[in-house]
Write a protein that holds these residues in place. Structure first.
Motif, short mmCIF file in Angstrom:
data_model
loop_
_atom_site.label_atom_id
_atom_site.label_comp_id
_atom_site.label_asym_id
_atom_site.label_seq_id
_atom_site.Cartn_x
_atom_site.Cartn_y
_atom_site.Cartn_z
N LYS A 249 5.92 -14.28 8.36
CA LYS A 249 6.26 -13.07 9.14
C LYS A 249 7.41 -12.87 9.27
N ILE A 250 8.21 -11.56 8.59
CA ILE A 250 9.79 -11.81 8.84
C ILE A 250 10.11 -10.55 9.84
N PRO A 251 10.95 -10.73 10.39
CA PRO A 251 11.42 -10.36 11.67
C PRO A 251 12.10 -8.72 10.88
N ILE A 252 12.57 -7.67 11.56
CA ILE A 252 13.68 -7.03 11.37
C ILE A 252 15.37 -7.44 11.88
N GLU A 253 16.30 -7.29 10.84
CA GLU A 253 17.33 -7.92 10.77
C GLU A 253 17.85 -7.25 10.15
N PRO A 254 18.82 -6.20 11.17
CA PRO A 254 20.04 -5.62 10.27
C PRO A 254 20.79 -6.70 8.76
N LYS A 255 20.87 -7.51 8.67
CA LYS A 255 21.81 -8.18 7.63
C LYS A 255 20.96 -8.02 7.06
N VAL A 256 19.56 -8.16 6.50
CA VAL A 256 17.82 -7.91 5.62
C VAL A 256 19.08 -6.74 4.59
N ALA A 257 18.99 -5.74 5.44
CA ALA A 257 19.26 -4.16 5.15
C ALA A 257 20.84 -4.57 4.15
N GLU A 258 21.56 -5.04 5.12
CA GLU A 258 23.50 -4.76 4.70
C GLU A 258 23.33 -5.42 4.06
N PHE A 259 23.16 -7.19 3.65
CA PHE A 259 23.08 -8.04 2.60
C PHE A 259 22.50 -7.56 1.37
N ALA A 260 21.04 -6.99 1.08
CA ALA A 260 20.74 -6.05 0.05
C ALA A 260 21.16 -4.60 -0.65
N ASP A 261 22.33 -4.28 0.51
CA ASP A 261 23.00 -2.88 -0.07
C ASP A 261 23.94 -3.76 -0.63
N GLY B 46 0.63 -1.07 -0.29
CA GLY B 46 0.01 -0.53 -0.05
C GLY B 46 0.79 1.47 -0.01
N LYS B 47 1.97 1.36 1.12
CA LYS B 47 3.09 1.73 0.34
C LYS B 47 3.60 1.97 0.47
N GLY B 48 4.73 2.86 -0.20
CA GLY B 48 6.97 2.82 0.91
C GLY B 48 7.09 2.29 1.68
N GLY B 49 8.20 1.68 1.37
CA GLY B 49 8.93 1.32 2.31
C GLY B 49 8.55 0.46 3.84
N VAL B 50 8.03 -0.74 3.46
CA VAL B 50 7.35 -1.64 4.12
C VAL B 50 8.10 -3.18 3.66
N GLY B 51 9.32 -3.17 2.67
CA GLY B 51 9.97 -3.88 2.13
C GLY B 51 9.33 -4.60 1.17
N LYS B 52 8.80 -4.02 0.18
CA LYS B 52 8.51 -4.63 -0.89
C LYS B 52 9.27 -5.66 -1.66
N SER B 53 10.34 -4.32 -1.93
CA SER B 53 11.22 -4.60 -2.67
C SER B 53 11.96 -5.68 -2.24
N THR B 54 12.38 -5.83 -0.52
CA THR B 54 12.69 -6.65 0.25
C THR B 54 12.74 -8.56 -0.50
N PRO C 210 13.42 2.47 -8.44
CA PRO C 210 13.53 1.18 -8.23
C PRO C 210 14.46 0.54 -8.39
N SER C 211 14.76 -0.15 -7.34
CA SER C 211 15.88 -0.84 -6.05
C SER C 211 16.05 -2.15 -6.11
N GLY C 212 15.56 -3.29 -7.41
CA GLY C 212 15.86 -4.00 -7.70
C GLY C 212 17.11 -4.59 -8.09
P1 ADP Z 1 10.10 -1.48 -0.55
O1 ADP Z 1 9.66 -1.61 -1.52
O2 ADP Z 1 8.72 -1.45 0.38
O3 ADP Z 1 10.03 0.38 -0.95
P2 ADP Z 1 12.21 -1.71 0.50
O4 ADP Z 1 11.97 -3.39 0.53
O5 ADP Z 1 13.51 -0.83 -0.43
O6 ADP Z 1 10.87 -1.16 0.92
O7 ADP Z 1 12.65 -1.77 1.99
C1 ADP Z 1 13.12 -0.86 2.63
C2 ADP Z 1 14.03 -0.67 2.74
O8 ADP Z 1 13.72 -1.26 4.76
C3 ADP Z 1 15.25 -1.24 2.94
O9 ADP Z 1 16.94 -0.68 3.03
C4 ADP Z 1 15.85 -2.82 2.51
O10 ADP Z 1 16.79 -3.28 3.14
C5 ADP Z 1 15.24 -2.65 4.57
N1 ADP Z 1 14.54 -3.73 4.88
C6 ADP Z 1 13.30 -3.96 4.20
N2 ADP Z 1 12.91 -5.76 4.45
C7 ADP Z 1 13.94 -5.41 6.38
C8 ADP Z 1 14.07 -6.60 7.27
N3 ADP Z 1 13.13 -7.10 7.79
N4 ADP Z 1 14.61 -6.25 8.53
C9 ADP Z 1 15.90 -5.13 7.71
N5 ADP Z 1 15.94 -4.09 6.67
C10 ADP Z 1 14.64 -4.28 6.21
#
Ligand code: ADP
Length: 354
Positions: free
Chosen positions: A311-323, A112-120, A146-148
């Motif tokens: 349900k996915i937990p918040i884990e700093p590694k998710v964001a770190e590896f995404a980067d 529904g909105k940005g920043g919720v982790g859709k691309s993740t 586009p963050s893919g």
């Molecule tokens: P959206 O596509 O909804 O805008 P993103 O997938 O880009 O959101 O996620 C937004 C930010 O949050 C990114 O930096 C991503 O790495 C981080 N993030 C997403 N899910 C998690 C998670 N479960 N734990 C930690 N960081 C997350």
């Protein structure tokens, strides 16, 4: 003389004497009343009956008080009655939907909105399915952000084209991927497309990519919200199911409801909801904290006749590896989030087969 009286009289003037079952009114082509004078035009292709009809008309009309009765004849066939205009046939906005060539199942990931982790979620769902042995494609249709390419470590990949101008998706981690981000001159180029351009871009995107022949799943990462792109998508391509990503906050859940309603309207089955950033596991004591408060996602899923896929937990590694361009399911398969993503992928497959 009153029109009604004249009409009634002509209707009652049957023509049985000449062996027909209709009346003078049935032959009437024109009628004018001027005081007590009446002019009529009758349809009669044969002159044989003119005298009879004229006399009959004069007789019946004079009987109701007409002074002069003028009778004319015409042999022109009656004008074909125009059929009443028909309403245009109801066009089914979905009848032109096409399957994306070369793809068995198409899954849209929405929020529904940005920043919720859709691309993740989209990227990790693609990676999880790949890990399970499927052939997977990932299409980043988030025109606005586009963050893919970053998340799959494919920012520098080149897009080539077939001789018939179909885009050839490069591969990242074995996933065929395409993103508007790969086609833009630089990462900083803002993409603010609206209406027709966006529509064209998206339909081009959907159908002008050569996915090859054997893709089991194509994951489409939609832009956030419930706007043009989602509706365009629903009307142009056959989508087998949608996954809606949310965080547990109430405000995010309002958007989930909107998302479900939108997918229902465009007749795309909602496979379920993924709740991201559901809880945080404290590394010191291993305890899980629901830092956004008690989740209501499950309740909402039930209420809207769908299910919570995971349900996915918040884990700093998710964001770190995404980067770093590596989805967490590939980077750290023993992490809670990677396990959650694998489970979600399994639930998605189950839902698609139902
Ligand atoms: P959206 O596509 O909804 O805008 P993103 O997938 O880009 O959101 O996620 C937004 C930010 O949050 C990114 O930096 C991503 O790495 C981080 N993030 C997403 N899910 C998690 C998670 N479960 N734990 C930690 N960081 C997350």
């Amino acid at each position: 003389m009153a029109l009604q009286g004249v009409m009634d009289t002509l209707k009652n003037a049957n023509l049985e004497e000449i062996g027909v079952s209709f009346s003078l009114a049935d032959l009437l082509r024109d009628l004018r009343i001027d005081g007590n004078n009446v002019y009529i035009k009758l349809f009669s292709p044969s002159e044989k009956y003119h005298d009879y009809l004229k006399e009959k008309a004069e007789k019946v009309l004079k009987s109701i008080g007409a002074e002069q009765v003028e009778v004319e004849f015409t042999s022109e066939p009656p004008k074909q009655q125009q059929p009443p205009p028909q309403p245009p046939p109801q066009q089914n906005p979905f009848e032109n939907r096409r399957r994306i060539p070369g793809v068995k199942k198409v899954i849209a990931v929405a929020s529904g909105k940005g920043g919720v982790g859709k691309s993740t979620v989209a990227v990790n769902l693609a990676a999880a399915l790949k890990k399970m042995g499927y052939e997977v494609g990932y299409l980043d249709a988030d025109m606005y952000g586009p963050s893919g390419p970053t998340m799959l470590g494919a920012k520098d990949k080149q897009v080539t084209a077939t001789p018939d101008n179909k885009l050839i998706p490069p591969e990242a981690h074995g996933i065929k991927m395409m993103s508007i981000g790969l086609l833009l001159p630089s990462e900083d180029t803002p993409v603010i497309w609206r209406g027709p351009v966006l529509f064209k871009a998206l339909s081009q995107f959907l159908f002008d990519i050569n996915w090859g022949e054997g893709l089991d799943f194509l994951i489409i990462d939609l832009p956030p919200g419930t706007g043009d792109v989602q509706i365009t998508l629903g009307q142009t391509a056959e989508i087998d199911g949608a996954v809606i990503v949310t965080t547990p906050q109430d405000v995010a859940l309002i958007d989930v409801k909107k998302g479900i309603q939108m997918f229902n309207e465009v007749q795309i089955p909602v496979l379920g909801i993924v709740e991201n950033m559901s809880y945080f596991v404290c590394p010191d004591n291993g305890k899980a904290y629901e830092i956004f408060g008690k989740s209501k996602t499950e309740e909402i899923a039930k209420q809207y006749n769908t299910e919570l896929l995971g349900k996915i937990p918040i884990e700093p590694k998710v964001a770190e590896f995404a980067d770093l361009g590596i989805p967490i399911v590939l980077a750290k398969e023993d992490s809670n989030s990677a396990k959650a993503f694998m489970e979600i992928a399994q639930n998605v497959i189950r839902k698609l087969s139902e």
